[in-house]
Design a protein around this motif. Sequence first.
Motif, PDB file in Angstrom:
ATOM      1  N   LEU A  34       0.829  -1.213   0.000  1.00  0.00           N
ATOM      2  CA  LEU A  34       0.000   0.000   0.000  1.00  0.00           C
ATOM      3  C   LEU A  34       0.860   1.259   0.000  1.00  0.00           C
ATOM      4  N   ALA A  39       0.690  -0.407  -4.803  1.00  0.00           N
ATOM      5  CA  ALA A  39      -0.579   0.290  -5.031  1.00  0.00           C
ATOM      6  C   ALA A  39      -0.327   1.663  -5.657  1.00  0.00           C
ATOM      7  N   ARG A  73      -7.867   4.117  -0.629  1.00  0.00           N
ATOM      8  CA  ARG A  73      -6.568   4.173   0.041  1.00  0.00           C
ATOM      9  C   ARG A  73      -6.763   4.313   1.563  1.00  0.00           C
ATOM     10  N   LEU A  76      -8.140   1.007   3.035  1.00  0.00           N
ATOM     11  CA  LEU A  76      -7.130  -0.055   3.129  1.00  0.00           C
ATOM     12  C   LEU A  76      -6.082   0.265   4.193  1.00  0.00           C
ATOM     13  N   SER A  77      -5.725   1.553   4.331  1.00  0.00           N
ATOM     14  CA  SER A  77      -4.758   1.933   5.375  1.00  0.00           C
ATOM     15  C   SER A  77      -5.305   1.585   6.752  1.00  0.00           C
TER      16      SER A  77
END
Lengths: 354, 103
Positions: A34, A39, A73, A76-77
């Motif tokens: 990520l 990503a 983003r 997912l973080s």
Amino acid sequence: MSAQREVVPETMPTLASRTDAAYLDFVEGFREYLLGAGANFEARLNAALESAGVQDLEDIRRYVHAQPLGQLRDRLSRTQQEMKWHALRRSFDLQRKELAAELAAWDARGPGRLVLDPAFVPPPYVNVHFHLQPGGYYKDELSGFLYHYGTKVFFRGGNDRDELHGKLVSLVPPPSDGRVARVLDMACSVGQSTTAFKKRYPAAEVTGIDYSAPMLRVAHRRAAMLGEDVTFAQTLIERTGFPDAHFDITFAFIVFHELPLRIIHETVREAARVTRKGGLFAVFDFTSTADKSPFQRYHRWFDARHNGEPYSQDFCDCDLRSILESNGFTVAGTPLDERSGGAGYMTHWFATRV
Amino acid sequence: MSERDSPQTPEGGTPIAAADPVYLADPVLDATVRMVVELAAQVWVERERRITIEQLLEARGLLSRADIEAFKPDASQAAALKAERSRFLEDVFKELRRIPLKS
């Protein structure tokens, strides 16, 4: 024997199963994916922000939140951080009794000394689940183990034997007269820089302080396992209780961004009080807002609100150098970002007490 | 998107979001993304284990693939498998409980 002395033993707590280790291995890899070119979120979002010419933080937030890419983003973080703590807590819960007994067995063992204050009451400002760690830094008797393993994932396995702490401590210059008889590690958590200082200055009296008893117990266990004779004491960094001008080096690694502004000022004042004239106050922490890209400024806000770092924006906005200078320090101005952080998110202030 | 603050007690600074913030246009999408990532984690855990076992078995000449295909768990092994399955389902689908009701 002398060759073996160079090898730092593994002090990381053991997980309950290979399954847990594989799960956390996934989280570590996923996080790296990520953050990096996998990503490629940061590069793409930052390029978009720069070409849109968005400057104001409110506008940056609006822009990122309007992008499905930005929303995903953030999702997912947050998810990878929650997965880490979910897996770690479950794994430690399964062996809670054994880990608690392990800590108790080391409490009174040497070398080194553990000084806990049974009357200590944590101030309200520390009631924060930093990095979403369940229970924060002090509410679980296993907080120190949780933190240590959590940082293993954070440092992507590159700090299992305190490699980063060793490197940062090696960058701290001794006072110009070369005298290092006492070192204070402020907010030492599990004591990784404390033991690194003892290795560097074996004859010095090295003390680590923290408000969290669970952290200090893990710190003491680690130091004793490493064979380092250091003291860990439970006290506030803004009110240490040490005599004036007691220390030759005072050290603070990534703690300032976890303090309210009021406590930042009090801590610098306290460091000025306990550091002797000519002594060094070395601070490693986040780079300031002025040095950040638009996306990094967005991330600082996100990290503050969604990753339990409520004080970090104010810290990045403040001028630590002038706070140090107005409290009796002169600050050397050699930027070491690359060497000190490796990832460009960290910088240092090496302040000499005048 | 409305978002609550955490009951933690920071002194000033940036207000912390309460548990389970919603980042995507629809909470169901948030849950779906979480489940996909969780599934990826579970797949990796299984693959890591299988590779480990296959390498050990092969190195020691202990077991053939046909033995694995023919394996039938006894009662306690079956119960252990069911418990593992529950843990797996909980890991992946716990997200369903976190989808908030619309106010």
